[in-house]
Motif scaffolding. Structure first.
Motif, short mmCIF file in Angstrom:
data_model
loop_
_atom_site.label_atom_id
_atom_site.label_comp_id
_atom_site.label_asym_id
_atom_site.label_seq_id
_atom_site.Cartn_x
_atom_site.Cartn_y
_atom_site.Cartn_z
N LEU A 27 0.94 -1.19 -0.01
CA LEU A 27 -0.09 0.01 0.02
C LEU A 27 0.99 1.12 0.01
CD1 LEU A 27 -2.93 -1.08 2.66
CD2 LEU A 27 -3.11 -0.42 -0.02
N ARG A 31 1.52 3.64 -3.36
CA ARG A 31 0.38 4.74 -3.05
C ARG A 31 0.21 5.93 -4.21
NH1 ARG A 31 5.37 5.81 -0.86
NH2 ARG A 31 6.33 7.65 -0.99
N TRP A 306 -3.44 5.14 8.44
CA TRP A 306 -3.71 5.55 7.08
C TRP A 306 -3.29 6.95 6.61
CZ3 TRP A 306 -5.03 1.98 3.40
CH2 TRP A 306 -5.70 0.84 3.59
#
Length: 376
Positions: A27, A31, A306
């Motif tokens: 992730l 990104r 996050w």
């Protein structure tokens, strides 16, 4: 032939932990590709929800074929109006902020003398020490990245909306068995409902907070009250952090606007704290119910996690992304314990809530696709 023995619990948990670490690394590494895609999916769900609301409220005016284009046009108008409000009011706000520089110098001098600093710095000296010219390239690069990402998001969104018609046929092809198909459709609908509920809750509570804050700021006489209220409404979409920004920034500017009295800033701070407390601890839990089913501590941790992975975009999408991850992890035996820890009541899939509700019929499009596939 004997069935293969299941791996030990320790081995299975270790594999799950390594898979989570690898997923987090992917992730972060990808990104630049995943952030525009995640935003496009989020906007697609929002537009689809908007279209279904239009069809449900005015079926004769907005049939399904008309509702989606109307939702796209209305969404573009809403985003355009938001940008216009920020740009139109932002220029006057910054122009007025330049007039506050002497007052800011006076406040800095008072604080410096209170802490024992004899020669207080000024705004001009602080700006010269920061040397803003060296950041011009970074700012220009940031604006360029924002423009390219926005264009990429729009391209992704267009392709997602264009390909939604074939979604039912893809589900039938992926899951020929009816039971398996129904299970995965329930998972998709649960994720979609979580995103929609998050959007609805944040919008309604944001309007409540911004409206009440605007009334208080108008009564106090704070400049640019509407602009501040609009920023508070936008910040409400970021859990926890948005409330903190809304509570502290207007009182700080009240100190600058009213340098001779602390009462306007104190009144603003206490009123905004009371508004956020009532909405966040009384109104929001009653509206939320068991919809998102996320532990409050998990909401805070997901905001930090996050945000570290995807920046401000990750903070904005932290709650729906965590809801989706929780529901997906609950589908597998090896990772269900993670989903249980993320949930608020230990039931991440909402099975007890679904059992209490009357059963709904399956999606007619998928049912139609199933019938045609059976005929073949």
């Amino acid at each position: 032939m004997p069935a293969p023995a299941s791996p030990p619990v320790t081995t299975r948990n270790a594999v799950v932990f390594l898979a989570v670490v690898a997923a987090v690394a992917a992730l972060y590494w990808m990104r630049s590709i995943l952030i525009p895609l995640a935003l496009a999916v989020f906007l697609a769900v929002m537009i689809d929800s908007f279209a279904r609301v239009l069809t449900a409220r005015a079926p004769t005016l907005f049939p399904p074929r008309v509702a989606l284009p109307a939702a796209v046009v209305l969404s573009i108008l809403l985003f355009g109006a938001s940008f216009w409000v920020v740009i139109a009011n932002g220029k006057g706000f910054f122009d007025q902020l330049m007039d506050y520089i002497p007052r800011l110098n006076g406040i800095i001098a008072k604080v410096a003398h209170a802490v024992g600093i004899q020669v207080a710095p000024t705004i001009d000296s602080l700006i010269n020490q920061l040397n803003p010219q060296r950041y011009i390239g970074q700012v220009a690069s940031s604006f360029g990245n924002f423009a390219s990402n926005a264009l990429l998001v729009m391209i992704y969104l267009g392709f997602i909306i264009a390909s939604r018609r074939g979604f039912a046929r893809k589900i039938v092809a992926l899951y020929p068995q009816h039971a398996e198909r129904e299970q995965n459709m329930k998972l998709f609908q649960r994720i979609r409902d979580g995103v929609e509920q998050y959007l609805w809750l944040q919008t309604v509570t944001g309007v409540m907070i911004a409206g009440a804050a605007w009334v208080v700021m108008m009564l106090v006489g704070l400049d640019n009250a509407f602009f501040w209220a609009f920023l508070i409404f936008l910040a409400a979409y970021i859990p926890i952090l948005g409330g903190a920004i809304g509570c502290f920034m207007p009182p700080l500017f009240a100190l600058v606007q009213f340098p001779d009295s602390l009462w306007p800033a104190v009144i603003l701070f206490c009123a905004l704290q009371a508004i956020f407390f009532v909405v966040g601890n009384v109104i929001l839990p009653r509206m939320q119910g068991d919809s998102l089913n996320m532990d409050p501590t998990v909401v805070l941790l997901s905001l930090a996690a996050w945000g570290a992975l995807w920046g401000v975009t990750g903070m904005f999408l932290s709650t729906p992304l965590t809801v989706a991850a929780m529901l997906i992890l609950a589908q597998f035996d090896g990772s269900r314990w993670i989903a249980i820890l993320l949930s608020e009541d230990g039931d991440p899939q909402g099975e007890r809530l679904l059992a209490a509700k009357p059963k709904k019929t399956s999606n007619p499009k998928i049912a139609g696709a199933k019938t045609s596939s059976q005929k073949k």
